[in-house]
Structures are given as C-alpha cells and as structure tokens.
Design a protein around this motif. Structure first.
Motif, PDB file in Angstrom:
ATOM      1  N   ALA A 376       0.727  -0.995   0.136  1.00  0.00           N
ATOM      2  CA  ALA A 376      -0.064  -0.132  -0.169  1.00  0.00           C
ATOM      3  C   ALA A 376       0.816   1.126   0.041  1.00  0.00           C
ATOM      4  O   ALA A 376       1.887   1.333   0.278  1.00  0.00           O
ATOM      5  N   ILE A 377       0.390   2.239  -0.426  1.00  0.00           N
ATOM      6  CA  ILE A 377       0.939   3.823  -0.382  1.00  0.00           C
ATOM      7  C   ILE A 377       0.587   4.438   0.970  1.00  0.00           C
ATOM      8  O   ILE A 377      -0.913   4.746   1.068  1.00  0.00           O
ATOM      9  N   VAL A 378       1.456   4.584   1.983  1.00  0.00           N
ATOM     10  CA  VAL A 378       0.896   5.060   3.213  1.00  0.00           C
ATOM     11  C   VAL A 378       1.750   6.142   3.620  1.00  0.00           C
ATOM     12  O   VAL A 378       3.183   5.937   3.726  1.00  0.00           O
ATOM     13  N   GLN A 379       1.317   7.316   4.133  1.00  0.00           N
ATOM     14  CA  GLN A 379       1.936   8.131   4.868  1.00  0.00           C
ATOM     15  C   GLN A 379       1.706   8.294   6.336  1.00  0.00           C
ATOM     16  O   GLN A 379       0.221   8.389   6.601  1.00  0.00           O
ATOM     17  N   LEU A 380       2.692   8.406   7.294  1.00  0.00           N
ATOM     18  CA  LEU A 380       2.412   8.537   8.733  1.00  0.00           C
ATOM     19  C   LEU A 380       2.843   9.780   9.063  1.00  0.00           C
ATOM     20  O   LEU A 380       3.789  10.453   8.805  1.00  0.00           O
ATOM     21  N   ILE A 381       1.920  10.476   9.739  1.00  0.00           N
ATOM     22  CA  ILE A 381       2.218  11.764  10.291  1.00  0.00           C
ATOM     23  C   ILE A 381       2.183  11.291  11.988  1.00  0.00           C
ATOM     24  O   ILE A 381       1.147  11.058  12.738  1.00  0.00           O
ATOM     25  N   ASP A 382       3.230  11.431  12.486  1.00  0.00           N
ATOM     26  CA  ASP A 382       3.618  11.070  13.834  1.00  0.00           C
ATOM     27  C   ASP A 382       3.811  12.199  14.932  1.00  0.00           C
ATOM     28  O   ASP A 382       4.803  13.240  14.487  1.00  0.00           O
ATOM     29  N   LEU A 383       2.904  12.230  15.712  1.00  0.00           N
ATOM     30  CA  LEU A 383       2.656  13.694  16.524  1.00  0.00           C
ATOM     31  C   LEU A 383       3.427  13.664  18.054  1.00  0.00           C
ATOM     32  O   LEU A 383       3.190  14.279  18.880  1.00  0.00           O
ATOM     33  N   SER A 384       4.486  12.566  18.164  1.00  0.00           N
ATOM     34  CA  SER A 384       4.892  12.266  19.282  1.00  0.00           C
ATOM     35  C   SER A 384       5.864  13.364  19.826  1.00  0.00           C
ATOM     36  O   SER A 384       6.080  13.036  21.149  1.00  0.00           O
ATOM     37  N   ALA A 385       6.285  14.173  19.167  1.00  0.00           N
ATOM     38  CA  ALA A 385       7.047  15.577  19.808  1.00  0.00           C
ATOM     39  C   ALA A 385       6.237  16.316  20.845  1.00  0.00           C
ATOM     40  O   ALA A 385       6.631  17.018  21.657  1.00  0.00           O
ATOM     41  N   ILE A 386       4.712  16.129  20.686  1.00  0.00           N
ATOM     42  CA  ILE A 386       3.836  16.489  21.540  1.00  0.00           C
ATOM     43  C   ILE A 386       3.857  16.212  22.836  1.00  0.00           C
ATOM     44  O   ILE A 386       3.724  14.829  22.844  1.00  0.00           O
ATOM     45  N   PRO A 387       3.921  16.964  23.968  1.00  0.00           N
ATOM     46  CA  PRO A 387       3.926  16.178  25.273  1.00  0.00           C
ATOM     47  C   PRO A 387       2.398  15.889  25.837  1.00  0.00           C
ATOM     48  O   PRO A 387       1.401  16.710  25.213  1.00  0.00           O
ATOM     49  N   PRO A 388       2.298  14.884  26.558  1.00  0.00           N
ATOM     50  CA  PRO A 388       0.993  14.323  27.034  1.00  0.00           C
ATOM     51  C   PRO A 388       0.503  15.670  28.026  1.00  0.00           C
ATOM     52  O   PRO A 388       1.280  16.124  28.694  1.00  0.00           O
ATOM     53  N   ILE A 389      -0.863  15.677  27.902  1.00  0.00           N
ATOM     54  CA  ILE A 389      -1.274  16.858  28.743  1.00  0.00           C
ATOM     55  C   ILE A 389      -2.546  15.952  29.668  1.00  0.00           C
ATOM     56  O   ILE A 389      -3.393  15.511  28.942  1.00  0.00           O
ATOM     57  N   LEU A 390      -2.512  15.961  30.900  1.00  0.00           N
ATOM     58  CA  LEU A 390      -3.530  15.565  31.682  1.00  0.00           C
ATOM     59  C   LEU A 390      -3.828  13.775  31.238  1.00  0.00           C
ATOM     60  O   LEU A 390      -4.891  13.869  30.680  1.00  0.00           O
ATOM     61  N   PRO A 391      -2.967  12.998  31.111  1.00  0.00           N
ATOM     62  CA  PRO A 391      -3.064  11.746  30.604  1.00  0.00           C
ATOM     63  C   PRO A 391      -4.406  10.922  31.066  1.00  0.00           C
ATOM     64  O   PRO A 391      -4.662  10.927  32.362  1.00  0.00           O
TER      65      PRO A 391
END
Length: 429
Positions: A376-391
C-alpha cells in the motif's frame, strides 16, 4: 469535589461546547418526537443491492451548515452476511466545489458516539444538544470537520453505523460492520435522487478514533466489496488498530466507559462469547454492560469512566488482556477486528502520536508497517513530539483531532484529488 469529578466535568463540557462554539450561532433544534418512526426498518427489508436507498427525507439542522441535509436509510450487510438497514445523513453542499474535477464525496466515519439510539449522528445533527436528565448528554462533535469539508464544496455522507439509531446492538469497533456501513453510505449518497453528487464521482474516506478504525477497515475492504467506487484516498486518524492493545492502554481512563460498548458488540456478533463474558463479569460488570447499551459517550464517561476494569470481573483481573485472552472465543473475536491484514487499494494518511492518551500510537505505527509490506501507499504523520497533557482525560486525543486533522488531512486529500503523487513513509521495497 475530587480531581476525577473535576476532570470528568471538564471533558464533558468540552465535548459539548467546543465543537458547537467553533461553528456558528445555533438555529432552532429539530423536534425529537417525529424522529423514531423513520428509524424503524421495513420488515422484511426490500430486495436490492448494498447501498440502495430504502427511504429518505429532508431534515433541518440545528446549526446553519452550507448544505441541504437529507436523512437516509440504506441497505447494507451485517457481519453474518445478512441484509441490514442502516441510517445516516447526506449533506449536499450549497457551495461550489473549489478543487479539481467534479465534486467529490467524503464518506465520513464519526468518532465514538455511544451505543444508545439517541446518539446516532443523523439525530444529533438535528439537535443543538441532546439532553435527557440527569446525564443523557451529547452533541455531534464531528460537526467542525464536516463543516470544513462542506465549505470547500465537497459532499459528505455520515453513516450512523449498524445498530446506532436503528434496532439492534450498535456493532462498536466491529471491522466488517463499520466498513460495510461506510462503503454503502457512499453508494447510497451517489444513488440519492435530486442531489448534485456525481453518480460515479471520486470518493474519499475520513475517520478519526472509532472513525479511524472504520475508515481503515473500509479502505482495506472496498476493493473487494465495492470495486465500482472511485476511491481516491483515505484519512485514518488515531486508528485503534489492535483492540487488545486499545483495551489495555485505555483501562482506567475516560475511555473505560466505552468498554461496555465493545463487550456488547462482541456478544451481539459472536454469541459464543456470551458464556465466557457472563462467567467473567461480576454483578457490577454486568450492570455496566446493561447501562452502556443505552448510553451516549458523555454519560458513559460520567458513570463508568476512569474505572479499572478489574473492578468489573469475578477474578479481579483486567478485561484486556487477561480476561479476553483467557478463552479462544473472546480472543478470536477481538483479533478479527484488527487492521492490517488486507492491502488498501488507494493512498492512506495515518495520524497518531504518543501524546494520544486514549488510542495507543505503537499499534498505529505497526499498522503502517503492515500496510507498507502489503504494497500500500501510506504516509504516517507522527505527533509524538507533543507532550501529553493530563493523561487519561481524552485531552491529548482531542488535541490531535482538533489541531491537526483539518490542517493536515484536507490538504493531503486535495492533493490526491489533483492526482499529485502521494508521499509515502514505506521506504524502498
């Protein structure tokens, strides 16, 4: 007031207020008493093909969206292969399409609404806020994304999913039921008489959270189930790619209130799991299942959110993975809902991040790897640089949805409609 009650109140207020405030001043809410008869399917369901419109009626909207709205009931196929009636809403935009080619159709899969019939999107779009005291509270929070798509001139169809609004149990996170509902909604919208939606025009799938699971499942199955559809691309946001991982990750969070939806769906589709679950759940757990079957998401958070699932089991062990993995009947039923076993035939954009406090990011990344391996043709946008807030409060999950899907997914879909080469995260073969 405890921190738990404070957080829960903040979440429920945000669930109702933020999406509504983001749109426009409300119009008069559609009266509820006239609705239920529309949702009663004819018996038997008329003969026909998946996607055939069974009935349709114009509907007024609680918010002034740039479209003519039509409530529809259409034919689909349940997980057992039987014909089933599903409802939804078609938005025929009053704005000209601003992109290339003819007007596209977005088959929009909403996030978790609940399991009560009152939670169906085609009902909620006709109300400002659904509220029956003391806690039956809900608004359609996906209105923001639908409005943005309509403002660009794209047509949108929103499925209620199987069993949501109509009789029967809503098949929450069942991959086959969700995929068929999303795909057949697109067919129904293209077959709806009197609209400006091209009968064989380009189709896009869109979903976040539960909707991401549904859009991903639809993208995997459309090539076999509905090869006539001109699917150009799918946006798959925060997909629960593995239900076992989802259950373990979300245990004790606000999403604990949705565990009842998952188990009720399992019992409805896989009757051989009933014996297993009846033995595993204590009286409080069985009461949670019964109550969840009639609740919308906000009430489930208030009544059952932030609970540890071991408080609902006779063994004192958590539902995921311990109880579910203890019997092949429940284990297989959960495993069948996993994504990544079929190759999507059109490009896919996946959005995830470690700051998501409800849907784990690792299974979404693994899903991308599996889809890539299948070609498949898949693009991943990974937002892991954003810190968690009130998990655990759904804040991180909501931030990713509100802040990134409109700015990221819509331009990406525009590029697919313009036949620009799709970027990929798959790397060399």
């Amino acid at each position: 007031m405890t921190l738990r009650h404070t957080i829960t109140g903040i979440f429920c207020a945000a669930l109702i207020v933020v999406p509504i405030a983001a749109i426009a001043p409300p119009a008069t809410a559609e009266p509820g008493p006239a609705l239920p008869s529309f949702y009663d399917p004819p018996a038997p369901i008329p003969p026909g093909d998946p996607g055939d419109v069974i009935r349709a009626e114009p509907m007024s909207l609680a918010l002034p969206l740039p479209a003519r709205a039509t409530r529809i009931m259409y034919r689909s196929v349940d997980p057992a292969g039987a014909a089933v009636a599903v409802t939804g809403i078609v938005f025929d935009p009053t704005t000209p399409w601003s992109g290339p080619g003819v007007r596209p159709l977005v088959s929009f899969a909403v996030g978790t609404q609940g399991q009560g019939d009152q939670c169906a999107p085609s009902r909620l779009f006709g109300q400002l806020v659904h509220y029956v005291p003391p806690l039956d509270l809900m608004a359609e929070y996906d209105t923001t994304a639908v409005t943005e798509l309509l403002a660009r001139g794209a047509a949108v169809v929103v499925t209620d999913y199987q069993g949501l609004g109509t009789p029967g149990t809503h098949t929450f996170l069942n991959a086959t039921a969700e995929a068929n509902a999303v795909i057949d909604a697109a067919r129904a919208a293209q077959r709806l008489p009197g609209s400006t939606i091209p009968a064989a025009g380009p189709v896009l799938f869109w979903g976040y959270s539960q909707g991401g699971h549904a859009a991903g499942a639809a993208a995997e199955r459309v090539g076999e189930y509905a090869p006539e559809l001109d699917l150009r691309a799918s946006y798959v946001g925060a997909p629960p790619a593995s239900l076992m991982d989802l259950g373990a990750y979300a245990d004790g969070t606000a999403l604990s209130g949705a565990f009842g939806y998952m188990l009720n769906s399992m019992r409805a589709v896989y009757p051989d799991t009933i014996e297993v679950l009846d033995a595993a759940l204590n009286d409080e757990g069985k009461r949670m299942l019964e109550e969840s079957a009639g609740q919308c998401a906000a009430e489930s958070v208030l009544r059952h959110g932030f609970r540890r699932s071991q408080t609902w089991t006779t063994s004192g062990r958590p539902l995921f993975p311990d109880v579910i993995a203890s019997d092949p009947r429940t284990l297989d039923a959960v495993a069948e809902q996993n994504l990544g076993n079929r190759r999507p035939t059109a490009p896919i954009l996946v959005l995830t991040g470690d700051n998501d406090d409800i849907v784990p990011a690792a299974p979404a990344r693994a899903l991308v790897t599996r889809w890539c391996a299948l070609g498949a043709i898949v693009q991943l946008i990974d937002l892991s640089a954003i810190p968690p807030i009130l998990p655990g409060t759904i804040i991180g999950h909501g931030i990713n949805s509100i802040a990134f899907q409109l700015t990221t997914a819509i331009p990406w879909l525009d590029d697919r409609l313009a036949d620009r080469p799709a970027p990929t995260s798959c790397g060399p073969a």
